[in-house]
Design an enzyme around this catalytic site. Structure first.
Site, PDB file in Angstrom:
ATOM      1  N   HIS A   9      14.715 -43.312  49.491  1.00  0.00           N
ATOM      2  CA  HIS A   9      13.274 -44.470  49.566  1.00  0.00           C
ATOM      3  C   HIS A   9      13.328 -45.467  48.583  1.00  0.00           C
ATOM      4  O   HIS A   9      13.756 -44.765  47.799  1.00  0.00           O
ATOM      5  CB  HIS A   9      12.485 -43.196  49.205  1.00  0.00           C
ATOM      6  N   ARG A  60       6.986 -40.799  50.628  1.00  0.00           N
ATOM      7  CA  ARG A  60       7.829 -41.629  50.523  1.00  0.00           C
ATOM      8  C   ARG A  60       9.606 -41.884  50.765  1.00  0.00           C
ATOM      9  O   ARG A  60       9.376 -43.170  51.608  1.00  0.00           O
ATOM     10  CB  ARG A  60       8.528 -42.017  48.667  1.00  0.00           C
ATOM     11  N   GLU A  87      13.192 -34.096  47.878  1.00  0.00           N
ATOM     12  CA  GLU A  87      14.234 -34.319  46.389  1.00  0.00           C
ATOM     13  C   GLU A  87      14.404 -32.870  45.001  1.00  0.00           C
ATOM     14  O   GLU A  87      13.276 -31.905  45.997  1.00  0.00           O
ATOM     15  CB  GLU A  87      13.300 -35.269  45.663  1.00  0.00           C
ATOM     16  N   HIS A  89      13.502 -30.190  42.664  1.00  0.00           N
ATOM     17  CA  HIS A  89      11.995 -29.731  42.487  1.00  0.00           C
ATOM     18  C   HIS A  89      12.917 -29.956  40.401  1.00  0.00           C
ATOM     19  O   HIS A  89      13.033 -29.515  40.486  1.00  0.00           O
ATOM     20  CB  HIS A  89      12.032 -28.581  42.917  1.00  0.00           C
ATOM     21  N   HIS A 182      15.933 -38.453  49.294  1.00  0.00           N
ATOM     22  CA  HIS A 182      16.132 -39.015  48.012  1.00  0.00           C
ATOM     23  C   HIS A 182      16.897 -38.609  46.936  1.00  0.00           C
ATOM     24  O   HIS A 182      17.749 -38.457  47.993  1.00  0.00           O
ATOM     25  CB  HIS A 182      15.334 -37.698  47.592  1.00  0.00           C
TER      26      HIS A 182
END
Length: 228
Positions: A9, A60, A87, A89, A182
């Site tokens: 992103h 995103r 993404e 964590h 991500h």
């Protein structure tokens, strides 16, 4: 040969503010929107046409996908969202300034949390108000699999089933696939398909908004890789 495109992103508002983001749902910055649109223009110039799109359930990444597809004239293609492409964590670090965290825990410790393959960050308690267990987009998940924090190894373990069940079958059918996700979920996929070692993957960087284009043969072996 099928084509597979990864796009991290564009810059997010929290990237701009140097905050740990993880599963927190933040928007693209103005620069991030420009990066996503530029990715779409590059894909159009390269003449890459897609059959299927995949993204995470975080804004995103979704917006990056939509901007890129719109710019390339392909906003209509089928799209699937999955938490498995989220993404990594970052646990209790989420929302904290990276420089402040380094000051509190030490540069070396924060570097280990960020860049080691199998060291977990401080975990976020399931009862914390910021826990993903309180987010309705994860309501159908078994609470036991909602993470309180992940390293790249754990991220890889949740991404690979999605690859095997969704992305790989599309590619084997000859479909061109775009994945907008991500930095760490894409690094995990990159590690898997390129067979990169646990040590070397830590040096692999995914630039925001830059399409990475693979050509794969009928056995999903990589024939070529290009960054647009």
């Amino acid at each position: 040969m099928a084509k597979l495109v990864f796009i991290r992103h564009g810059q997010s508002e929290w990237n701009l503010e140097n905050l740990f983001t993880g599963w927190v749902d933040v928007n693209l910055s103005e620069q991030g929107e420009r990066e996503a649109k530029e990715a779409g223009r590059k894909l159009k110039e390269a003449g890459i046409e897609f059959d299927q799109a995949y993204t995470s359930v975080l804004t995103r990444a979704i917006k990056t996908l939509h901007f890129a597809l719109e710019e390339s004239g392909q906003l209509w293609i089928p799209e699937t969202k999955s938490w498995r492409l989220n993404e990594r964590h970052y646990g209790a670090l989420q929302g904290k300034n990276k420089a402040d965290a380094a000051e509190k825990y030490g540069d070396e410790q924060v570097h280990i949390w960020r860049r080691s393959y199998d060291v977990l960050p401080p975990l976020l308690d399931a009862n914390d108000e910021g826990s993903a267990a309180n987010d309705r987009r994860y309501a159908e998940l078994d609470p036991r699999i909602i993470p309180g924090g992940e390293n790249l190894k754990v991220t890889l373990e949740r991404v690979i089933p999605f690859w095997e069940d969704n992305i790989a079958p599309d590619l084997l059918d000859g479909k061109n696939v775009i994945v907008a996700a991500h930095g760490n979920s894409l690094r995990a996929l990159t590690k898997y398909i390129e067979n990169i070692s646990d040590e070397d993957i830590m040096d692999v960087e995914m630039a925001t908004g830059q399409p990475v284009v693979y050509e794969l043969d009928d056995n999903l072996n990589i024939v070529s890789k290009e960054k647009l």
